[in-house]
Scaffold this motif. Structure first.
Motif, PDB file in Angstrom:
ATOM      1  N   UNK A 197       0.842  -1.188   0.000  1.00 32.93           N
ATOM      2  CA  UNK A 197       0.000   0.000   0.000  1.00 32.93           C
ATOM      3  C   UNK A 197       0.882   1.244   0.000  1.00 32.93           C
ATOM      4  N   UNK A 198       1.923   1.195   0.777  1.00 33.57           N
ATOM      5  CA  UNK A 198       2.825   2.327   0.880  1.00 33.57           C
ATOM      6  C   UNK A 198       3.420   2.662  -0.487  1.00 33.57           C
ATOM      7  N   UNK A 199       3.867   1.639  -1.209  1.00 32.93           N
ATOM      8  CA  UNK A 199       4.493   1.915  -2.504  1.00 32.93           C
ATOM      9  C   UNK A 199       3.463   2.480  -3.490  1.00 32.93           C
ATOM     10  N   UNK A 200       2.215   2.027  -3.378  1.00 30.45           N
ATOM     11  CA  UNK A 200       1.179   2.567  -4.268  1.00 30.45           C
ATOM     12  C   UNK A 200       0.873   4.034  -3.926  1.00 30.45           C
ATOM     13  N   UNK A 201       0.793   4.340  -2.636  1.00 30.20           N
ATOM     14  CA  UNK A 201       0.513   5.721  -2.225  1.00 30.20           C
ATOM     15  C   UNK A 201       1.663   6.637  -2.648  1.00 30.20           C
ATOM     16  N   UNK A 202       2.876   6.098  -2.558  1.00 30.49           N
ATOM     17  CA  UNK A 202       4.023   6.904  -2.983  1.00 30.49           C
ATOM     18  C   UNK A 202       3.965   7.226  -4.474  1.00 30.49           C
ATOM     19  N   UNK A 203       3.492   6.259  -5.259  1.00 34.85           N
ATOM     20  CA  UNK A 203       3.333   6.513  -6.705  1.00 34.85           C
ATOM     21  C   UNK A 203       2.339   7.653  -6.919  1.00 34.85           C
ATOM     22  N   UNK A 204       1.220   7.567  -6.203  1.00 33.76           N
ATOM     23  CA  UNK A 204       0.208   8.619  -6.348  1.00 33.76           C
ATOM     24  C   UNK A 204       0.766   9.974  -5.912  1.00 33.76           C
ATOM     25  N   UNK A 205       1.502   9.975  -4.815  1.00 36.31           N
ATOM     26  CA  UNK A 205       2.093  11.204  -4.289  1.00 36.31           C
ATOM     27  C   UNK A 205       3.066  11.831  -5.289  1.00 36.31           C
ATOM     28  N   UNK A 206       3.964  10.977  -5.818  1.00 36.50           N
ATOM     29  CA  UNK A 206       4.982  11.435  -6.762  1.00 36.50           C
ATOM     30  C   UNK A 206       4.323  12.054  -8.000  1.00 36.50           C
ATOM     31  N   UNK A 207       3.256  11.397  -8.468  1.00 35.74           N
ATOM     32  CA  UNK A 207       2.623  11.895  -9.691  1.00 35.74           C
ATOM     33  C   UNK A 207       1.778  13.147  -9.463  1.00 35.74           C
ATOM     34  N   UNK A 208       1.246  13.308  -8.254  1.00 38.93           N
ATOM     35  CA  UNK A 208       0.551  14.577  -7.991  1.00 38.93           C
ATOM     36  C   UNK A 208       1.552  15.716  -7.967  1.00 38.93           C
ATOM     37  N   UNK A 209       2.720  15.431  -7.404  1.00 40.25           N
ATOM     38  CA  UNK A 209       3.758  16.473  -7.390  1.00 40.25           C
ATOM     39  C   UNK A 209       4.150  16.846  -8.818  1.00 40.25           C
ATOM     40  N   UNK A 210       4.194  15.823  -9.664  1.00 38.10           N
ATOM     41  CA  UNK A 210       4.557  16.075 -11.052  1.00 38.10           C
ATOM     42  C   UNK A 210       3.510  16.969 -11.731  1.00 38.10           C
TER      43      UNK A 210
END
Lengths: 649, 131
Positions: A197-210
């Motif tokens: 779950x953590x790795x998935x949330x990090x993906x979402x976080x990274x892409x929102x920053x993008x």
């Protein structure tokens, strides 16, 4: 949305001049008719209003463009005064301006472009841009105006800027919630997450920053393209900015197992730049280099001198830029179209923005690359010669300071070298935008101008310089590959220059021209502010002091304060009895930019006591002072002030 | 002179999601006492009783926008000089100048990082009392 085309006005003036010559030479009616026809067709086909008036402001010619803008037919306006085209509030100033122009040849509108309101036949006021010029034919003066209706342009500007502000707001609002929640979750505020779950949330976080970066970049591009990006160019030490950017980007590089090293630097070097924008560019280059470096590699940064420029290079040992992509690299949304580069998370706008930012700071951005060996991106900025913190000391320095406006790097380097070897402080401007900001920031004793300066036709920029109060009298030296053409362009433009130098520049001739420019009496003449409510006294005093100083006249305290805020004066000549307050109140406020007090000479109709005499440099009573006493007193006060003294009193 | 402590923060924000994030960021992480209002009108009703040390104010809100809300809050007893920080997505340079003219102490741009919001406000507070 067209601006009044000054070249049309010039060609009209040229044609009119030709008409005169042909009449004088009596060379036959056929030629005259042909020119008349040309003149008519130019005037009638223009979308802008073209109006010619005589010396009294009576309309002589009224074209179709003017008809559609104002709603009057030629029959309705020819023979009437131009003031009918202006709202009531402009009419008196227009009349005064016309009288002043005939008397002094000075005008705030002739020879330049102004924006104000016009008045249509319907009574509606509307925004217009007017370019006004004047010429003489025999003993008569004529005025020509090119007028455009800028209602639409202003409206579009406003809508565009509102749209961008709204869009950015609308996009950022939902992103605020998304990014905020993700940041809190990845930060652990909601408790520990299972690894997947953590790795998935990090993906979402990274892409929102993008996505946020993308919105910011799009806004930057829009601001740059519409000329709305603010730059605060000032002299600064380059190395702390470079070092700061390296430190700020180190954590990002570490994510890619890449380190950043500063390989060489120039500790004392100064550039004229905007620190935030420069950091933005460095961040872009450093993050690109880190992203494209193989694991465990080093990104190296170096700062070196290249002639008059300072080069900052960022080198990586990445895959290099594919041959076919090189020419597009600075285009918007340009990313080498491989799955590998797509995965790097960039917006595709960074390099395009960086290039534009560097160019706006008077520099250039470039790169070298070799496939499988790495890429080096570098930017160059002109080296600054002024101390960043020593603005006061800079002002006190007696070195003349010259602005070199030159688009060609080689010529710029040559000019800067000659001037700096002669002990002259030099600033470089690479294009019109940069030149404008330099002229706004600093006071120069002279300017060299390349007529092919990027950003505007050279003559137009020359006229623009002349139209601004601060640079109206600035001595200008033209530098041109084709001096004859430059001479030709100048003729008829009524703009004076000190010299026109061919490229490559002859050192002695350049220095002679600069010397002449620096000793130009309009520049070295002391400036006196005359505060006096009686206009006749003002005129008389100005005439008396004609050969001593340049006199600026104001009639009340308010205007005096405004002038004092706008430009330095060497002396204030003060009438204590002013309509809006006691003139003596001004004495405490009089400081020049270095904090030194500006001498005051009181010139009063009343007798005054000893107390007042102590507070000022000299006090004179109007009816008791002869012209020569006034001149002698003022010279003496000015000479005490020095440097440079012109002789002891 | 020791600076008064920053304890009570009034948040005014029309987006419910953002309000929730603010509460977590400021109450949960920052340890402040937070009152989150959904509109200018609600804030005007509650503010005087809550007596905030600092107001965190959104700009674009339906009905009463941020600047109008600020003007009304200023008429309330005890809120004449309470420091205000705008939290907004509208951060063009001229917009920021406008907020400062209205008396904003600082402007934080959206999207903001809730992990840092509390420390940002503390810094602004300390800077104000240092200067």
């Amino acid at each position: 949305m067209t601006q009044p085309d000054e070249s049309v006005l010039e060609s009209l003036a040229g044609v009119a001049g030709q008409v005169g010559q042909f009449v004088q030479r009596k060379q036959g009616e056929e030629a005259l008719k042909a020119i008349e026809q040309r003149f008519r067709s130019v005037v009638d086909s223009a979308n802008d209003g073209i109006v010619i008036a005589d010396s009294k402001g009576t309309i002589l010619t009224w074209n179709r463009g003017a008809e559609s803008i104002f709603g009057y037919t030629a029959a309705e306006v020819v023979g009437q005064g131009v003031s009918m085209l202006l709202p009531e509030r402009y009419r008196a100033p227009q009349k005064e301006g016309l009288e002043k122009y005939h008397k002094t040849g000075e005008s705030r509108v002739v020879g330049r472009s102004v924006e104000l309101e016009g008045l249509r036949k319907s009574g509606e006021e509307f925004p217009v841009a007017i370019s006004l010029s004047s010429w003489k034919s025999g003993n008569d003066t004529f005025f020509g105006g090119i007028i455009s209706d800028i209602t639409e342009r202003l409206k579009v500007d406003r809508i565009k800027s509102e749209f961008i502000s709204t869009v950015s707001h609308e996009l950022r609002t939902p992103l605020t919630s998304i990014l905020g929640s993700l940041s809190l979750v990845t930060g652990g505020t909601a408790g520990a997450l299972p690894p997947q779950a953590r790795s998935l949330v990090e993906i979402a976080h990274k892409n929102s920053e993008r996505l946020v970066r993308l919105i910011n970049d799009i806004l930057d591009v829009e601001k740059i393209e519409s000329g709305k990006m603010d730059f605060e160019l000032k002299p600064m030490r380059l190395m702390p900015v470079v070092a700061g950017a390296i430190e700020a980007n180190r954590p990002y590089a570490e994510k890619f197992y890449v380190s950043i090293q500063l390989e060489s630097g120039l500790p004392e070097v100064i550039v004229d730049a905007d620190a935030d924008r420069l950091t933005q560019v460095l961040t872009n280059l450093l993050s690109n280099a880190a992203k494209f470096s193989p694991k465990g590699q080093v990104v190296t940064v170096s700062v070196q001198r290249k002639g008059p420029m300072i080069r900052v290079s960022v080198a990586d040992k990445g895959p290099g830029i594919p041959e076919e992509f090189r020419q597009n690299i600075f285009n918007k949304f340009a990313q080498a179209d491989t799955s590998d580069t797509r995965q790097k998370g960039g917006t595709g706008l960074g390099l395009s923005i960086s290039k534009a930012l560097i160019e706006r700071m008077g520099g250039r951005l470039g790169f070298e690359t070799a496939v499988n060996a790495g890429s080096t991106f570098h930017f160059e900025l002109p080296e600054g010669h002024r101390q960043p913190t020593g603005d006061t000391t800079a002002r006190l320095r007696l070195k003349p300071r010259v602005l070199v406006c030159e688009g060609q790097a080689d010529s710029a380097g040559q000019l800067a070298l000659i001037l700096s070897q002669a002990g002259i402080e030099t600033d470089l401007a690479r294009d019109v935008v940069h030149a404008r900001s330099q002229l706004a920031l600093h006071r120069y004793q002279a300017l060299t101008l390349d007529l092919h300066l990027p950003g505007a036709g050279g003559i137009a920029f020359l006229k623009e310089i002349r139209s601004k109060e601060a640079s109206r009298d600035l001595p200008i030296i033209l530098v041109s590959l084709t001096p004859e053409t430059a001479q030709g362009q100048l003729e008829g433009s009524a703009v004076k220059v000190v010299d026109i130098l061919p490229v490559p520049v002859d050192k002695d001739r350049l220095l002679k021209a600069i010397k002449q420019a620096v000793s130009d009496p309009r520049v070295s003449t002391p400036r006196i502010l005359h505060v006096e409510d009686d206009e006749d006294t003002q005129k008389v005093v100005e005439m008396i002091l004609k050969n001593v100083a340049t006199v600026t006249r104001v009639r009340n305290l308010r205007d005096a304060r405004e002038q004092l805020g706008r430009q330095p004066f060497d002396l204030v000549l003060l009438d204590p009895g002013l309509p809006d307050g006691a003139g003596l109140d001004l004495i405490g406020e009089l400081k020049d930019p270095d904090g030194k007090s500006v001498p005051v000479v009181v010139f009063s109709a009343d007798e005054f006591g000893e107390e007042l005499s102590k507070r000022v440099s000299a006090a004179l009573v109007k009816t008791r002072t002869s012209n020569s006493e006034l001149v002698a007193t003022i010279r003496s006060v000015l000479n005490q002030r020095g440097p440079p003294p012109v002789g002891k009193p | 002179m020791t600076a008064p402590k920053l304890e009570r923060i009034l948040c005014i924000e029309d987006e419910e999601d953002i309000r929730k994030i603010q509460v977590v960021a400021l109450e949960g992480l920052g340890g402040f006492k937070v009152l989150a209002c959904a509109s200018g009108a609600e804030a005007i009703q509650e503010a005087a009783v809550f007596a905030p040390d600092l107001i965190l104010l959104d700009v674009m809100m339906p009905g009463m926008d941020g600047p109008t809300t600020l003007k009304s809050l200023r008429t309330l007893s005890g809120l004449e000089e309470t420091p205000v920080v705008f939290l907004t997505a509208k951060v063009q340079p001229d917009e920021i100048d406008y907020y400062k003219e209205l008396g904003a102490l600082e402007v934080i741009s959206k999207p903001f990082d809730p992990m840092k919001l509390a420390s940002q406000l503390r810094q602004i507070w300390e800077f104000r009392h240092a200067g």
